[in-house]
Design a protein around this motif. Structure first.
Motif, short mmCIF file in Angstrom:
data_model
loop_
_atom_site.label_atom_id
_atom_site.label_comp_id
_atom_site.label_asym_id
_atom_site.label_seq_id
_atom_site.Cartn_x
_atom_site.Cartn_y
_atom_site.Cartn_z
N ILE A 151 0.84 -1.21 0.00
CA ILE A 151 0.00 0.00 0.00
C ILE A 151 0.86 1.25 0.00
O ILE A 151 0.61 2.21 -0.74
CB ILE A 151 -0.95 -0.01 1.22
CG1 ILE A 151 -2.03 -1.08 1.03
CG2 ILE A 151 -1.58 1.36 1.44
CD1 ILE A 151 -2.85 -1.35 2.27
N LEU A 152 1.92 1.23 0.82
CA LEU A 152 2.83 2.38 0.89
C LEU A 152 3.52 2.61 -0.45
O LEU A 152 3.70 3.76 -0.89
CB LEU A 152 3.86 2.14 1.98
CG LEU A 152 4.82 3.31 2.26
CD1 LEU A 152 4.05 4.54 2.72
CD2 LEU A 152 5.85 2.91 3.33
N ILE A 177 -5.02 -0.03 -4.00
CA ILE A 177 -4.90 0.23 -2.56
C ILE A 177 -6.15 -0.24 -1.83
O ILE A 177 -6.07 -0.89 -0.78
CB ILE A 177 -4.65 1.74 -2.30
CG1 ILE A 177 -3.24 2.13 -2.76
CG2 ILE A 177 -4.85 2.08 -0.81
CD1 ILE A 177 -2.97 3.63 -2.69
N ALA A 178 -7.31 0.09 -2.37
CA ALA A 178 -8.58 -0.32 -1.75
C ALA A 178 -8.67 -1.84 -1.67
O ALA A 178 -9.14 -2.39 -0.67
CB ALA A 178 -9.75 0.26 -2.54
N ARG A 179 -8.22 -2.52 -2.73
CA ARG A 179 -8.26 -3.99 -2.73
C ARG A 179 -7.32 -4.57 -1.68
O ARG A 179 -7.67 -5.50 -0.94
CB ARG A 179 -7.89 -4.51 -4.12
CG ARG A 179 -7.82 -6.03 -4.20
CD ARG A 179 -7.57 -6.50 -5.63
NE ARG A 179 -6.37 -5.92 -6.19
CZ ARG A 179 -5.13 -6.37 -5.94
NH1 ARG A 179 -4.95 -7.39 -5.11
NH2 ARG A 179 -4.09 -5.80 -6.51
N LEU A 180 -6.11 -4.01 -1.56
CA LEU A 180 -5.14 -4.48 -0.57
C LEU A 180 -5.65 -4.25 0.85
O LEU A 180 -5.43 -5.08 1.74
CB LEU A 180 -3.79 -3.78 -0.77
CG LEU A 180 -3.00 -4.19 -2.02
CD1 LEU A 180 -1.83 -3.23 -2.24
CD2 LEU A 180 -2.49 -5.62 -1.88
N GLY A 190 -13.96 -3.25 9.98
CA GLY A 190 -13.86 -2.99 8.55
C GLY A 190 -12.59 -2.30 8.11
O GLY A 190 -12.47 -1.91 6.94
N LYS A 191 -11.62 -2.14 9.00
CA LYS A 191 -10.36 -1.48 8.65
C LYS A 191 -9.19 -2.40 8.92
O LYS A 191 -9.21 -3.19 9.86
CB LYS A 191 -10.20 -0.18 9.44
CG LYS A 191 -11.23 0.89 9.09
CD LYS A 191 -10.94 2.19 9.83
CE LYS A 191 -11.94 3.29 9.45
NZ LYS A 191 -11.66 4.55 10.17
#
Length: 343
Positions: A151-152, A177-180, A190-191
């Motif tokens: 993500i980074l 990013i959203a998928r990862l 959810g996070k």
């Protein structure tokens, strides 16, 4: 019940004072109303201010060298099951703290002026906390780390695209990013779980600062002593020495069970965790030989701690396949990991 006893951190980058640790324990009081704050207390005192705590611990260090810890930090973390037995977490944990400090004193094989060590010889200050955050060493954070790294990297590429340093599709990277974030194995509300995120559920626990020296500032009382419980001849006299950590951990459990009428499962006991470390095969054979109700509860607790469960675990210990055993062992190793002294 998880109890750790950790010596003061020493070295060129650490202060000789207890001030930094006391300040750290004040973190939960930030932005709280006065009536909601938790204050330091000891065997007799309530609502003790931080200046008094630092002053008393720092002044109680007679004849200690710079390389010797001036205090020890004890952390007492009841399980969710244990916490459910409490009526008022703050008041009940204070009561429990004062009881286990009697257990702490009784675990020293020492005498002062011909009398066994008592809680009146122990200089300590304690504080109740109700929150915990995920640390970098927690399994959830470690197993999420590969996703965090990817993500980074995506976010870094987005910034380079916006600065015109490289050519790329920002929208595509944002979707990645959203998928990862969704695919990370450990989630909370959810996070993706990250270092510093607050843990869910009841997280009440106890922090205790114990001076290395006794109340009179004359005798050194180290729970980190390498001597468990023995006698040594000194100037022609037999002198008692040592601290029995096993006795302390066992007494602490018994005090909780007595105070709050708690029925402790085998899996929750210090002796069981110690047996697991010493001989895991015996640990599992005892676990599998428990009465049906107690065994069911033990495995329920293990599952809740994230220990991998194998379907249809064989009842006969001779049938425990090595592959199954090793997978369970790795899971429990993580579940019962602890601090520098004790488990």
């Amino acid at each position: 019940m998880y109890i750790t006893i950790t010596p003061q951190k020493l070295g060129s980058t650490f202060s000789q004072s207890a001030a930094d640790y006391v300040e750290y324990l004040e973190k939960e009081n930030q932005n709280l109303e006065i009536e909601d704050m938790e204050h330091f207390f000891n065997q007799d005192g309530e609502k003790l201010n931080t200046q008094e705590v630092v002053r008393d611990i720092d002044a109680n260090t007679s004849k200690l060298k710079k390389v010797e810890p001036k205090f020890y930090a004890i952390t007492v973390s009841p399980s969710q099951y244990e916490l459910r037995k409490l009526q008022n977490h703050s008041l009940d944990l204070k009561t429990y703290t004062r009881e286990i400090m009697k257990d702490y004193a009784a675990s020293f094989n020492r005498e002062i002026n011909g009398k066994a060590i008592s809680v009146r010889d122990i200089k300590y200050y304690a504080k109740i906390e109700h929150q915990r955050t995920f640390k970098g060493t927690d399994v959830q954070v470690r197993e999420n780390q590969p996703y965090a790294t990817r993500i980074l990297k995506c976010k870094d590429e987005i910034q380079k695209i916006k600065r015109g340093e490289i050519i790329g599709d920002v929208s595509k990277l944002e979707k990645k990013i959203a998928r990862l974030e969704r695919e990370a194995p450990h989630q909370l509300n959810g996070k993706r779980i990250t270092q510093g995120m607050l843990k869910a559920g009841n997280q009440s626990h106890i922090h205790i600062i114990v001076s290395r020296k006794d109340m009179s500032n004359s005798y050194s009382l180290s729970p980190g002593s390498k001597y468990k419980s023995s006698e040594v001849e000194f100037n022609g006299k037999l002198v008692k020495r040592g601290f029995d950590r096993d006795a302390f951990f066992n007494r602490a459990e018994q005090s909780f069970d007595r105070l709050f009428k708690y029925e402790r499962n085998f899996m929750e006991t210090y002796e069981a965790r110690k047996q697991f470390i010493k001989d895991p095969k015996i640990y599992f054979s005892v676990l599998l030989g428990l009465p049906a109700n107690e065994k069911a509860m033990a495995f329920k607790m293990l599952r809740e701690r994230g220990v991998p469960m194998i379907p249809a675990i064989p009842v006969n210990k001779a049938q425990l396949a090595l592959k199954v055993f090793n997978k369970l062992k790795r899971g429990i190793d993580t579940a019962i990991s602890s601090g520098s002294i004790g488990v």
